[in-house]
Design an enzyme around this catalytic site. Structure first.
Site, PDB file in Angstrom:
ATOM      1  N   GLY A 225       0.812  -1.216   0.000  1.00  0.00           N
ATOM      2  CA  GLY A 225       0.000   0.000   0.000  1.00  0.00           C
ATOM      3  C   GLY A 225       0.843   1.262   0.000  1.00  0.00           C
ATOM      4  O   GLY A 225       2.071   1.219  -0.100  1.00  0.00           O
TER       5      GLY A 225
ATOM      6  N   GLU B  65       7.160  -9.970   1.309  1.00  0.00           N
ATOM      7  CA  GLU B  65       6.217 -10.736   0.484  1.00  0.00           C
ATOM      8  C   GLU B  65       5.909 -10.010  -0.819  1.00  0.00           C
ATOM      9  O   GLU B  65       5.855 -10.606  -1.872  1.00  0.00           O
ATOM     10  CB  GLU B  65       4.940 -11.052   1.275  1.00  0.00           C
ATOM     11  CG  GLU B  65       4.296  -9.836   1.878  1.00  0.00           C
ATOM     12  CD  GLU B  65       3.073 -10.143   2.721  1.00  0.00           C
ATOM     13  OE1 GLU B  65       2.889 -11.290   3.129  1.00  0.00           O
ATOM     14  OE2 GLU B  65       2.300  -9.207   2.966  1.00  0.00           O
TER      15      GLU B  65
ATOM     16  N   ASN C  55      -9.502  -6.029   4.826  1.00  0.00           N
ATOM     17  CA  ASN C  55      -8.801  -6.895   3.866  1.00  0.00           C
ATOM     18  C   ASN C  55      -8.481  -8.272   4.448  1.00  0.00           C
ATOM     19  O   ASN C  55      -8.804  -9.288   3.862  1.00  0.00           O
ATOM     20  CB  ASN C  55      -7.484  -6.242   3.422  1.00  0.00           C
ATOM     21  CG  ASN C  55      -7.707  -4.906   2.745  1.00  0.00           C
ATOM     22  OD1 ASN C  55      -8.726  -4.706   2.082  1.00  0.00           O
ATOM     23  ND2 ASN C  55      -6.777  -3.995   2.898  1.00  0.00           N
TER      24      ASN C  55
HETATM   25  O1  0RQ Z   1     -10.868   3.898   3.839  1.00  0.00           O
HETATM   26  O2  0RQ Z   1     -10.488   4.434   1.499  1.00  0.00           O
HETATM   27  O3  0RQ Z   1     -12.793   4.392   2.463  1.00  0.00           O
HETATM   28  O4  0RQ Z   1     -11.183   6.205   3.120  1.00  0.00           O
HETATM   29  O5  0RQ Z   1      -9.278   2.138   5.771  1.00  0.00           O
HETATM   30  O6  0RQ Z   1      -6.813   3.039   4.842  1.00  0.00           O
HETATM   31  O7  0RQ Z   1      -5.154   4.831   5.335  1.00  0.00           O
HETATM   32  O8  0RQ Z   1      -5.829   4.356   2.905  1.00  0.00           O
HETATM   33  O9  0RQ Z   1      -4.361   2.783   4.280  1.00  0.00           O
HETATM   34  O10 0RQ Z   1      -4.664   1.427   2.124  1.00  0.00           O
HETATM   35  O11 0RQ Z   1      -2.652   1.206   3.653  1.00  0.00           O
HETATM   36  O12 0RQ Z   1      -4.895   0.330   4.318  1.00  0.00           O
HETATM   37  C1  0RQ Z   1      -4.655  -1.604   7.476  1.00  0.00           C
HETATM   38  C2  0RQ Z   1      -6.464  -1.652   5.776  1.00  0.00           C
HETATM   39  C3  0RQ Z   1      -4.661   0.090   5.687  1.00  0.00           C
HETATM   40  C4  0RQ Z   1      -4.115  -2.291   5.098  1.00  0.00           C
HETATM   41  C5  0RQ Z   1      -4.995  -1.379   6.030  1.00  0.00           C
HETATM   42  C6  0RQ Z   1      -9.910   3.226   6.444  1.00  0.00           C
HETATM   43  C7  0RQ Z   1      -9.416   4.447   5.691  1.00  0.00           C
HETATM   44  C8  0RQ Z   1      -9.510   3.937   4.267  1.00  0.00           C
HETATM   45  C9  0RQ Z   1      -7.625   2.258   4.034  1.00  0.00           C
HETATM   46  P1  0RQ Z   1     -11.381   4.809   2.638  1.00  0.00           P
HETATM   47  P2  0RQ Z   1      -5.545   3.835   4.283  1.00  0.00           P
HETATM   48  P3  0RQ Z   1      -4.087   1.428   3.481  1.00  0.00           P
HETATM   49  C10 0RQ Z   1       0.442  -6.719   3.789  1.00  0.00           C
HETATM   50  C11 0RQ Z   1       0.590  -7.085   5.218  1.00  0.00           C
HETATM   51  C12 0RQ Z   1      -3.374  -5.693   6.635  1.00  0.00           C
HETATM   52  C13 0RQ Z   1      -2.239  -6.006   7.493  1.00  0.00           C
HETATM   53  C14 0RQ Z   1      -0.948  -5.898   6.737  1.00  0.00           C
HETATM   54  C15 0RQ Z   1      -4.253  -3.754   5.432  1.00  0.00           C
HETATM   55  C16 0RQ Z   1      -9.085   2.492   4.404  1.00  0.00           C
HETATM   56  O13 0RQ Z   1      -2.772  -1.912   5.190  1.00  0.00           O
HETATM   57  O14 0RQ Z   1      -5.162  -4.409   5.007  1.00  0.00           O
HETATM   58  O15 0RQ Z   1      -0.238  -4.908   6.865  1.00  0.00           O
HETATM   59  N1  0RQ Z   1      -3.321  -4.307   6.235  1.00  0.00           N
HETATM   60  N2  0RQ Z   1      -0.632  -6.943   5.963  1.00  0.00           N
HETATM   61  O16 0RQ Z   1     -10.231   5.561   5.938  1.00  0.00           O
HETATM   62  C17 0RQ Z   1     -12.202   3.116  10.175  1.00  0.00           C
HETATM   63  C18 0RQ Z   1     -10.149   3.147  11.279  1.00  0.00           C
HETATM   64  C19 0RQ Z   1      -9.512   3.204  10.011  1.00  0.00           C
HETATM   65  C20 0RQ Z   1     -10.315   3.191   8.877  1.00  0.00           C
HETATM   66  C21 0RQ Z   1      -8.213   3.255   8.277  1.00  0.00           C
HETATM   67  N3  0RQ Z   1      -9.450   3.152  12.424  1.00  0.00           N
HETATM   68  N4  0RQ Z   1     -11.486   3.101  11.305  1.00  0.00           N
HETATM   69  N5  0RQ Z   1     -11.664   3.146   8.950  1.00  0.00           N
HETATM   70  N6  0RQ Z   1      -9.474   3.229   7.834  1.00  0.00           N
HETATM   71  N7  0RQ Z   1      -8.216   3.251   9.621  1.00  0.00           N
HETATM   72  C22 0RQ Z   1      -0.736  -7.363   3.042  1.00  0.00           C
HETATM   73  C23 0RQ Z   1      -0.435  -8.730   2.504  1.00  0.00           C
HETATM   74  O17 0RQ Z   1      -0.008  -9.558   3.223  1.00  0.00           O
HETATM   75  C24 0RQ Z   1      -0.734  -9.088   1.085  1.00  0.00           C
END
Ligand code: 0RQ
Length: 497
Positions: free
Chosen positions: A262, A286, A376
């Site tokens: 991301g 990864e 996710n």
């Molecule tokens: O929603 O797009 O509707 O506004 O979550 O958040 O800040 O754009 O960040 O795309 O990096 O996603 C943790 C989901 C972050 C991701 C997560 C809402 C926010 C937005 C996305 P909108 P951002 P990202 C790699 C290893 C899994 C764990 C990991 C993820 C949307 O990084 O899936 O790292 N990680 N795995 O508004 C409500 C909150 C929020 C929230 C963010 N506290 N409450 N909504 N959002 N925080 C993956 C693999 O292994 C393949």
């Protein structure tokens, strides 16, 4: 060269797949995910449903896929159950509406779980290849995922032979499948550069039901340009690691780095690249993203071991133009190797993953919004965090325009516990939680990571919760979440003494 297997249209391939069967799809993220057979299966599902017949599948993937796979199958209501990580909006909706039964797995656990038989029979392996030979030797494309295991265990195999990827990708993969307990030995990999397996998958030609020829690019999007918040998070991570190096808590040669997927992850890698206090380093990760490719070109990243080449279309064109430069500088492995807890610990990785919310004590929720709706999935974050030499979590201090604080009294869903999470970074700073008791952790999280709008509120929470080893009051622990759900803004939370 003519192949001894049937060359099929995607529709002919899809016609072989039947209701209630389980498919193991190759690929990891949209890189190397199948594109035309799943679309044709989705069309078949729609036609079956229109004719009043059931058609739903069990779907196992490496991780997320592209819109032609998860997106199309979910839109056709063709997925009965699904594991692991996904990131498609249509599939996410189907899961959160209870129409698709989803269960999460650590990505390193997918292949052992499939081998154990817990998920039942795998009827089909459907994988993308850049090259197929008449004897059943297959070169995968821009990822491995769990393809090698699906191919070995499935009854039959369908291959998308994609001319968009050069056959010269042979040699970029290193496929190794460990034995299962009680015969398991150590995975014989001692440095990110080691090769321990085969560059190709060998399939019994009799198992190959057909090959579908395609020429479609990976459905990977371009990354957003880093904004001020993601840049500051990246700079904070880089400054923290440079300081750890300077004071001698990291070896002078640095340690291999894992970084999630991301925009934040991309910004972190970019910032590490430009920080002069950090020497050239290797990645053992990864997902190899755009920013890693830039660092390989500049020499700051000397080697990248990953499971997928999840780069933007332009970046992939650059790589393919200069394939021989990249050949000695990267390798793609199965996810049970790229994410192996044993190797994460042996190599001493610095891991950087993203949180949805973190509580004052260092517990992390990476997967569920308001404890309820799947975003996710855990992906590889658990594989890496639990076993890291240094485990880092990043997130912006607020979400939804400031109405949500990502730093909360208690996480509404737990993916990574305080025992595994060491460092938390937002755009405001770095909370180093190592060696600190819960009350000290909490003060540090507020001071270093919380958004200024929430610092007084969170401090007041600690003031009323000061008794006990972990300062919590259960009647207030979710009041910020409830304030958001009921009044639209966490800042409206009131503590009850
Ligand atoms: O929603 O797009 O509707 O506004 O979550 O958040 O800040 O754009 O960040 O795309 O990096 O996603 C943790 C989901 C972050 C991701 C997560 C809402 C926010 C937005 C996305 P909108 P951002 P990202 C790699 C290893 C899994 C764990 C990991 C993820 C949307 O990084 O899936 O790292 N990680 N795995 O508004 C409500 C909150 C929020 C929230 C963010 N506290 N409450 N909504 N959002 N925080 C993956 C693999 O292994 C393949």
């Amino acid at each position: 060269m003519s192949l001894p297997f049937p060359v099929l249209t995607a529709e002919e391939a899809a016609a072989m797949v039947h209701d209630r069967q389980t498919i193991g799809f190759g690929g990891f993220t949209a890189a190397g995910a199948c594109k035309v057979i799943p679309l044709a299966i989705a069309a078949r599902a729609k036609a079956e449903h229109a004719a009043g017949r059931p058609f739903k599948l069990g779907v196992i993937t490496g991780a997320s896929t592209g819109k032609s796979l998860d997106g199309a199958l979910a839109a056709a209501e063709a997925i009965d159950w699904r594991t692991p990580y996904q990131s498609d909006p249509t599939l996410r909706k189907s899961i959160n509406e209870g129409k698709t039964r989803f269960f999460d797995l650590h990505l390193s656990a997918v292949q052992p779980t499939v081998r154990s038989g817990v998920l039942g029979k795998v009827h089909w392996a459907i994988v993308e290849a850049s090259d197929v030979k008449a004897d059943g030797t297959v070169t995968l494309s821009t990822s491995v995922g769990a393809a090698n295991t699906f191919i070995r265990l499935a009854d039959r195999v369908l291959i998308e032979l994609n001319a968009h990827h050069p056959a010269a990708l042979t040699g970029f993969h290193d496929l190794y499948e460990p034995a299962d307990p009680p015969h398991r030995r150590e995975i014989p990999l001692y440095a990110p550069t080691d090769r321990i397996g085969s560059p190709v998958v060998k399939i019994d030609p009799k198992k190959i039901a057909g090959v579908v020829k395609t020429n479609n690019p990976d459905e990977t999007g371009a990354f957003d340009q880093p904004d001020e918040v993601t840049n500051r998070i990246g700079e904070n991570v880089a400054a923290f690691l440079a300081s750890e190096l300077k004071i001698g808590r990291l070896p002078s040669s640095f340690l291999p780095l894992q970084s999630g997927v991301g925009n934040i992850a991309n910004a972190v890698i970019g910032a590490l690249g430009s920080n002069k206090g950090i020497p050239p380093f290797m990645m053992y990760t990864e997902v190899i993203q755009d920013s890693v490719i830039d660092l390989i070109k500049s020499g700051k990243c000397t080697f990248a071991s990953g499971c997928s080449l999840t780069v933007s279309p332009q970046k992939l064109t650059d790589i393919y133009r200069d394939l021989e430069f990249f050949r000695p500088r990267m390798v793609l492995r199965p996810q049970e190797i790229s994410n192996a807890p044993e190797l994460v610990r042996r190599l001493g990785l610095i891991t950087v993953n993203t949180a949805i919310e973190v509580d004052l004590f260092g517990n992390v929720n990476s997967t569920h919004v308001m404890g309820k709706d799947l975003m996710n999935g855990i992906g590889g974050s658990g594989d890496f965090t639990r076993n890291a030499h240094v485990s880092i979590y990043t997130c912006p201090s607020v979400a939804k325009g400031g109405k949500i604080s990502t730093i909360v009294p208690l996480v509404t869903h737990l993916d990574h516990s305080e025992h595994s999470v060491q460092i938390v970074v937002t755009e405001y700073g770095v909370a180093d939680l190592r060696g600190k008791a819960p009350a000290d952790r909490a003060r540090l999280m507020i001071e270093k990571c919380a958004h200024p709008d929430y610092r007084t509120l969170l401090s007041a929470y600690l003031d009323i919760s000061s008794k006990g080893h972990v300062p919590q009051t259960l009647q207030n622990a979710f009041s910020m979440h409830l304030a958001f759900l009921q009044q639209g803004d966490m800042r409206q939370a009131k503590w009850v003494a």
